[in-house]
Scaffold this active site. Structure first.
Site, mmCIF file in Angstrom:
data_model
loop_
_atom_site.group_PDB
_atom_site.id
_atom_site.type_symbol
_atom_site.label_atom_id
_atom_site.label_comp_id
_atom_site.label_asym_id
_atom_site.label_seq_id
_atom_site.Cartn_x
_atom_site.Cartn_y
_atom_site.Cartn_z
ATOM 1 N N SER A 230 0.794 -1.228 0.000
ATOM 2 C CA SER A 230 0.000 0.000 0.000
ATOM 3 C C SER A 230 0.827 1.279 0.000
ATOM 4 O O SER A 230 0.299 2.345 -0.264
ATOM 5 C CB SER A 230 -0.963 0.022 1.183
ATOM 6 O OG SER A 230 -0.263 0.204 2.390
ATOM 7 N N LYS B 39 1.084 4.258 6.716
ATOM 8 C CA LYS B 39 0.404 5.135 5.759
ATOM 9 C C LYS B 39 0.986 6.534 5.863
ATOM 10 O O LYS B 39 1.758 6.842 6.758
ATOM 11 C CB LYS B 39 -1.108 5.209 6.029
ATOM 12 C CG LYS B 39 -1.823 3.882 6.090
ATOM 13 C CD LYS B 39 -1.948 3.221 4.756
ATOM 14 C CE LYS B 39 -2.699 1.888 4.917
ATOM 15 N NZ LYS B 39 -2.450 0.984 3.842
#
Length: 182
Positions: free
Chosen positions: A40, A78
Site C-alpha cells: 500500500s 500510511k
C-alpha cells in the site's frame, strides 16, 4: 574460581545488563524497528522493508507513520494527509487541504505509469467518507501512497492519534534486495 576471573565475569554481566536496559528503554520510549507488510505504500516503501520509527517526534502532514489498525490486529504504515482541523477534498487527482491545492511528489511514479485518462485517486471529500467536515481533534486522516490498492482512511475513517506507534525515520532495505539472501 580465580578472583580475577570472577571480576571479569561480573564486569561482562554488568555490561550486558546495562546494554539490555538501554535497548529496552529506547524501544519503549524513543525508537522501535518494524517491517513493512504489503504494497500500500509502494513505490516509496516496499513489502519487507525494515523501518525505524521515532516515538518522540511530532506528527506532521505528509509524514509516513505506523499505527495500530482500527479494523484488524495488524499495524499499518500510511501517509498523514489530514491533521486535526483540516478539511480534505480530492478532485481530479488533486489534493486540496483547507482549500489549498497540495503537490504530492511521492505519487509521481505511479501517475506516470497510468493511462492518461485514469486517476490515481478517486474524487472524495471528508463529508462523503466520514460524515465530518474537518478532521476531529485527536485524529488523523491517512492514505497509502499506492492509492489504487491501499486500505486507508477512505475505508476505515480517521485514526486516533493514540494509535500511532511512530513516525518512519529510517528505511533499511531487506538484504534480498541486493541479492544477498534468497
Amino acid at each position: 574460581m580465580n578472583p580475577k576471573f570472577k571480576e571479569e565475569l561480573f564486569s561482562w554481566i554488568k555490561a550486558i545488563v546495562v546494554a539490555l536496559l538501554i535497548v529496552l528503554i529506547s524501544r519503549q520510549f524513543f525508537i522501535t524497528p518494524s517491517i513493512v507488510k504489503g504494497e500500500s505504500m509502494m513505490p516509496n516503501l516496499h513489502d519487507g522493508d525494515r523501518i525505524i520509527l521515532s516515538k518522540m517526534t511530532r506528527i506532521d502532514r505528509f509524514d509516513e507513520i505506523a499505527f495500530h489498525a482500527p479494523d484488524s490486529d495488524d499495524n499499518y504504515v500510511k501517509r498523514v494527509i489530514g491533521i486535526p482541523g483540516d478539511s480534505i477534498v480530492m478532485k481530479e487527482d488533486n489534493l486540496y487541504i483547507n482549500g489549498v491545492v497540495y503537490e504530492e511528489p511521492y505519487l509521481d511514479k505511479q501517475r506516470s505509469d497510468l493511462p492518461s485518462n485514469q486517476s490515481l485517486t478517486e474524487d472524495f471529500n471528508l463529508k462523503q467518507l466520514t460524515g465530518e467536515q474537518h478532521v476531529p481533534d485527536g485524529y488523523l486522516f491517512v492514505l497509502g501512497d499506492n492509492r489504487l490498492i491501499s486500505k486507508d482512511s477512505r475505508y476505515f475513517g480517521f485514526i486516533s492519534e493514540e494509535s500511532v506507534i511512530g513516525d518512519v525515520k529510517i528505511r533499511i532495505w531487506p538484504l534480498n534486495t541486493f541479492g544477498i539472501l534468497k
